[in-house]
Design an enzyme around this catalytic site. Structure first.
Site, PDB file in Angstrom:
ATOM      1  N   HIS A  68       0.848  -1.203   0.000  1.00 36.53           N
ATOM      2  CA  HIS A  68       0.000   0.000   0.000  1.00 36.53           C
ATOM      3  C   HIS A  68       0.872   1.237   0.000  1.00 36.53           C
ATOM      4  O   HIS A  68       1.636   1.483   0.947  1.00 36.53           O
ATOM      5  CB  HIS A  68      -0.929   0.033   1.209  1.00 36.53           C
ATOM      6  CG  HIS A  68      -1.900   1.170   1.162  1.00 36.53           C
ATOM      7  ND1 HIS A  68      -2.897   1.261   0.217  1.00 36.53           N
ATOM      8  CD2 HIS A  68      -2.026   2.293   1.926  1.00 36.53           C
ATOM      9  CE1 HIS A  68      -3.597   2.374   0.407  1.00 36.53           C
ATOM     10  NE2 HIS A  68      -3.086   3.013   1.426  1.00 36.53           N
ATOM     11  N   HIS A  70       1.065   5.568  -1.385  1.00 34.90           N
ATOM     12  CA  HIS A  70       0.739   6.792  -2.109  1.00 34.90           C
ATOM     13  C   HIS A  70       2.083   7.463  -2.390  1.00 34.90           C
ATOM     14  O   HIS A  70       2.627   8.186  -1.540  1.00 34.90           O
ATOM     15  CB  HIS A  70      -0.156   7.698  -1.274  1.00 34.90           C
ATOM     16  CG  HIS A  70      -1.421   7.045  -0.797  1.00 34.90           C
ATOM     17  ND1 HIS A  70      -2.416   6.640  -1.653  1.00 34.90           N
ATOM     18  CD2 HIS A  70      -1.835   6.715   0.455  1.00 34.90           C
ATOM     19  CE1 HIS A  70      -3.404   6.094  -0.945  1.00 34.90           C
ATOM     20  NE2 HIS A  70      -3.073   6.129   0.328  1.00 34.90           N
ATOM     21  N   GLN A  73       3.127  11.127  -1.661  1.00 36.10           N
ATOM     22  CA  GLN A  73       3.267  11.580  -0.282  1.00 36.10           C
ATOM     23  C   GLN A  73       4.706  11.492   0.217  1.00 36.10           C
ATOM     24  O   GLN A  73       5.019  12.026   1.294  1.00 36.10           O
ATOM     25  CB  GLN A  73       2.301  10.816   0.621  1.00 36.10           C
ATOM     26  CG  GLN A  73       0.857  11.181   0.331  1.00 36.10           C
ATOM     27  CD  GLN A  73      -0.150  10.434   1.182  1.00 36.10           C
ATOM     28  OE1 GLN A  73       0.176   9.911   2.244  1.00 36.10           O
ATOM     29  NE2 GLN A  73      -1.392  10.370   0.710  1.00 36.10           N
ATOM     30  N   ARG A  94      -4.718  15.362   6.610  1.00 34.74           N
ATOM     31  CA  ARG A  94      -5.208  15.150   5.246  1.00 34.74           C
ATOM     32  C   ARG A  94      -5.401  16.474   4.513  1.00 34.74           C
ATOM     33  O   ARG A  94      -5.047  16.599   3.328  1.00 34.74           O
ATOM     34  CB  ARG A  94      -6.534  14.376   5.276  1.00 34.74           C
ATOM     35  CG  ARG A  94      -7.026  13.969   3.900  1.00 34.74           C
ATOM     36  CD  ARG A  94      -8.404  13.350   3.962  1.00 34.74           C
ATOM     37  NE  ARG A  94      -9.436  14.334   4.285  1.00 34.74           N
ATOM     38  CZ  ARG A  94     -10.728  14.159   4.050  1.00 34.74           C
ATOM     39  NH1 ARG A  94     -11.167  13.033   3.502  1.00 34.74           N
ATOM     40  NH2 ARG A  94     -11.602  15.082   4.378  1.00 34.74           N
ATOM     41  N   TYR A 133      -4.620   7.759  -6.948  1.00 34.12           N
ATOM     42  CA  TYR A 133      -5.791   8.599  -7.209  1.00 34.12           C
ATOM     43  C   TYR A 133      -5.428  10.008  -7.691  1.00 34.12           C
ATOM     44  O   TYR A 133      -6.309  10.836  -7.903  1.00 34.12           O
ATOM     45  CB  TYR A 133      -6.698   8.690  -5.973  1.00 34.12           C
ATOM     46  CG  TYR A 133      -6.051   9.135  -4.688  1.00 34.12           C
ATOM     47  CD1 TYR A 133      -5.757  10.476  -4.454  1.00 34.12           C
ATOM     48  CD2 TYR A 133      -5.782   8.221  -3.679  1.00 34.12           C
ATOM     49  CE1 TYR A 133      -5.196  10.894  -3.265  1.00 34.12           C
ATOM     50  CE2 TYR A 133      -5.212   8.627  -2.475  1.00 34.12           C
ATOM     51  CZ  TYR A 133      -4.919   9.959  -2.280  1.00 34.12           C
ATOM     52  OH  TYR A 133      -4.358  10.372  -1.096  1.00 34.12           O
ATOM     53  N   HIS A 217     -11.429   4.050  -3.086  1.00 32.92           N
ATOM     54  CA  HIS A 217     -10.798   4.834  -2.028  1.00 32.92           C
ATOM     55  C   HIS A 217     -11.307   4.424  -0.662  1.00 32.92           C
ATOM     56  O   HIS A 217     -10.525   4.147   0.250  1.00 32.92           O
ATOM     57  CB  HIS A 217     -11.002   6.336  -2.223  1.00 32.92           C
ATOM     58  CG  HIS A 217     -10.309   7.117  -1.164  1.00 32.92           C
ATOM     59  ND1 HIS A 217     -10.910   7.430   0.043  1.00 32.92           N
ATOM     60  CD2 HIS A 217      -9.046   7.612  -1.095  1.00 32.92           C
ATOM     61  CE1 HIS A 217     -10.039   8.078   0.800  1.00 32.92           C
ATOM     62  NE2 HIS A 217      -8.916   8.213   0.130  1.00 32.92           N
ATOM     63  N   HIS A 242      -9.410   1.238   1.200  1.00 30.89           N
ATOM     64  CA  HIS A 242      -9.227   1.741   2.563  1.00 30.89           C
ATOM     65  C   HIS A 242     -10.500   1.404   3.356  1.00 30.89           C
ATOM     66  O   HIS A 242     -11.612   1.693   2.888  1.00 30.89           O
ATOM     67  CB  HIS A 242      -9.107   3.267   2.584  1.00 30.89           C
ATOM     68  CG  HIS A 242      -7.854   3.820   1.986  1.00 30.89           C
ATOM     69  ND1 HIS A 242      -7.857   4.922   1.162  1.00 30.89           N
ATOM     70  CD2 HIS A 242      -6.557   3.472   2.122  1.00 30.89           C
ATOM     71  CE1 HIS A 242      -6.622   5.229   0.814  1.00 30.89           C
ATOM     72  NE2 HIS A 242      -5.816   4.363   1.372  1.00 30.89           N
ATOM     73  N   HIS A 279      -5.675  -1.126   6.092  1.00 36.37           N
ATOM     74  CA  HIS A 279      -5.741  -0.645   7.476  1.00 36.37           C
ATOM     75  C   HIS A 279      -6.632  -1.568   8.312  1.00 36.37           C
ATOM     76  O   HIS A 279      -6.120  -2.290   9.154  1.00 36.37           O
ATOM     77  CB  HIS A 279      -6.224   0.801   7.579  1.00 36.37           C
ATOM     78  CG  HIS A 279      -5.377   1.771   6.840  1.00 36.37           C
ATOM     79  ND1 HIS A 279      -4.024   1.919   7.081  1.00 36.37           N
ATOM     80  CD2 HIS A 279      -5.666   2.654   5.841  1.00 36.37           C
ATOM     81  CE1 HIS A 279      -3.525   2.821   6.276  1.00 36.37           C
ATOM     82  NE2 HIS A 279      -4.493   3.290   5.508  1.00 36.37           N
ATOM     83  N   ASP A 330       2.530   3.266   2.687  1.00 38.93           N
ATOM     84  CA  ASP A 330       1.434   4.236   2.739  1.00 38.93           C
ATOM     85  C   ASP A 330       1.926   5.672   2.563  1.00 38.93           C
ATOM     86  O   ASP A 330       2.236   6.099   1.459  1.00 38.93           O
ATOM     87  CB  ASP A 330       0.652   4.049   4.031  1.00 38.93           C
ATOM     88  CG  ASP A 330      -0.692   4.764   4.033  1.00 38.93           C
ATOM     89  OD1 ASP A 330      -1.004   5.444   3.037  1.00 38.93           O
ATOM     90  OD2 ASP A 330      -1.443   4.636   5.004  1.00 38.93           O
TER      91      ASP A 330
END
Length: 468
Positions: A68, A70, A73, A94, A133, A217, A242, A279, A330
């Site tokens: 997992h 992103h 980030q 967020r 995304y 998502h 998620h 998660h 993540d």
């Protein structure tokens, strides 16, 4: 290694390891033959080194799947660790993270993701599942090529020599009671048809080391009818979502549907071995049992879940019920699997005030590190859509060569190598990293590491000049 042993492409060749992790345990004198397609043709323990074999410089482990991620980030890691007001939680983090998402160009995303990919190789990962995304232009319009941001990620992983399972994300609303996205989510908008088209286009490209599945998502971000359209007759490949990361999400789902998130998913009878619940922090025993009965897996992200204050999963029950488990980087605050496995068990130790919570001596698994590693090896393969994963015939020829000269491993008895690798002081324990029969790291170095780092640093300077 030296001389002929240092050849970058070893497809069609034979390796020999003094020890290797085969069938869930260390085995000695292991012959590892690679076929022309970069898969393991043969794994044979107890074989003397032959004249045709290239001898590895240390014990061999399978590479693991980062289940997992992103990637964008990575540009935000370490930059949200100050609290200016009285309150800070996942939701305030967020909001700040969205500012980074709105500023990234395809070129910047490629630079950031390539740096991440090199770091993940150093951290013992050889495959990345990218929960993707960040699709559109900063104003929310669609790129001339709708997959432009996807190709930036694929190019970045190719630059580094890291495998990639791209997971385009269904993302259509801001919450259960909000039928549209917020303005700062405008780059994320997709419907079920777009997500399926993205997956199919990525697969049709037939790029080396690149595959695709789909993702949702969250239940709050996609209407039930849209999820049903996405998964109906979808065919093979992973489906990630998620779920139950935050207690507020659980409460909202209860208010909107009358059921908890995992409970709602199980009630739809969609869950099967393709599904990966990311998660699942706030899962009840009954929900864990339902996931176990379905064959679905769970993706735990201990460092990110700790960083965001999510809470602790019921790890003992996930393990006891035999649910496939994998780990993910993540938000990229940690980018190596030994740290994730260490934190996974340490969280339970703090919560339960016990040691070695994840060990199972009654089942013949007294090593916490070994039990977690083996579960994550198998679960990670499923999360990436790989039917075989590890040092076994038919699996992709990925491996890690452990550096016994790394400080935390010096003088450690051979049987305790994995224990020390996970629970001793962090280091850089992997001397060499192979992906599909090719070296991605040699002698602890990536051949393009300096150039990739320079592009990343330049992108960060430009990004934060805008983001600030």
């Amino acid at each position: 290694m030296s001389g002929d042993d240092a050849t970058a492409d070893l497809r069609g060749r034979v390796l020999w390891a003094p020890r290797a992790w085969v069938d869930g345990r260390w085995q000695a004198s292991v012959r590892l033959a690679i076929d022309a397609q970069g898969r393991w043709a043969e794994i044979a323990p107890g074989v003397a080194v032959g004249p045709d074999a290239l001898r590895l410089d240390g014990p061999a482990l399978p590479g693991l799947v980062d289940a997992h991620s992103h990637a964008f980030q990575r540009a935000f890691a370490g930059l949200a660790e100050r609290r200016e007001g009285e309150h800070d939680d996942f939701w305030s983090w967020r909001d700040r993270m969205y500012g980074v998402a709105l500023a990234l160009t395809p070129q910047a995303l490629r630079a950031v993701a390539a740096q991440l990919a090199v770091e993940l190789l150093h951290g013992g990962y050889t495959q990345l599942c990218e929960f993707h995304y960040l699709h559109h232009e900063p104003d929310g319009s669609v790129h001339d090529d709708p997959l432009e941001m996807s190709w930036a990620l694929a190019d970045a992983c190719a630059d580094a020599g890291l495998g990639l399972t791209l997971l385009p994300v269904l993302y259509e609303r801001a919450g259960f009671a909000q039928p549209t996205l917020r303005a700062d989510q405008r780059r994320f908008a997709t419907d079920a048809a777009q997500v399926r088209a993205m997956r199919d286009a990525v697969r049709a490209a037939r790029r080396p080391l690149l595959d695709a599945g789909v993702a949702i998502h969250s239940l709050r971000a996609a209407a039930p009818a849209s999820i049903a359209r996405l998964v109906e007759d979808l065919g093979d490949g992973p489906i990630h979502i998620h779920v139950a990361e935050q207690t507020a999400e659980v409460d909202d789902c209860l208010h909107s549907t009358g059921l908890r998130p995992i409970e709602w998913l199980a009630a739809q009878r969609w869950l099967d071995a393709r599904w990966q619940l990311v998660h699942a922090t706030h899962a009840t025993p009954a929900e864990i049992d339902a996931v176990a009965a379905s064959g679905a897996g769970v993706v735990l992200c201990p460092a990110t879940e700790a960083n965001l204050g999510d809470g602790l999963p019921d790890l003992p029950r996930w393990l006891a019920r035999g649910v496939p488990i994998s780990v993910g980087s993540d938000s990229q605050v940690t980018r190596d699997w030994p740290s994730e496995l260490r934190l996974l068990d340490y969280g339970q130790r703090l919560h339960l005030r016990q040691r070695n919570v994840s060990a199972a001596p009654a089942a013949g698994e007294p090593s916490t590190a070994a039990r977690l590693f083996e579960r994550v090896r198998v679960g990670g393969g499923a999360a990436a859509g790989q039917p075989r994963w590890g040092l076994e015939a038919g699996a992709r020829a990925d491996l890690l060569v452990v550096d016994g000269a790394d400080a935390p491993l010096l003088g450690v008895p051979a049987a305790n190598t994995l224990d020390a690798l996970v629970f001793s002081s962090p280091g850089r324990p992997f001397r060499d990293v192979m992906v599909a029969g090719r070296w991605s790291l040699r002698g602890g170095r990536h051949p393009e590491e300096a150039a990739i780092a320079a592009r990343f640093e330049r992108a960060m300077r430009e990004l934060w000049a805008v983001a600030d």
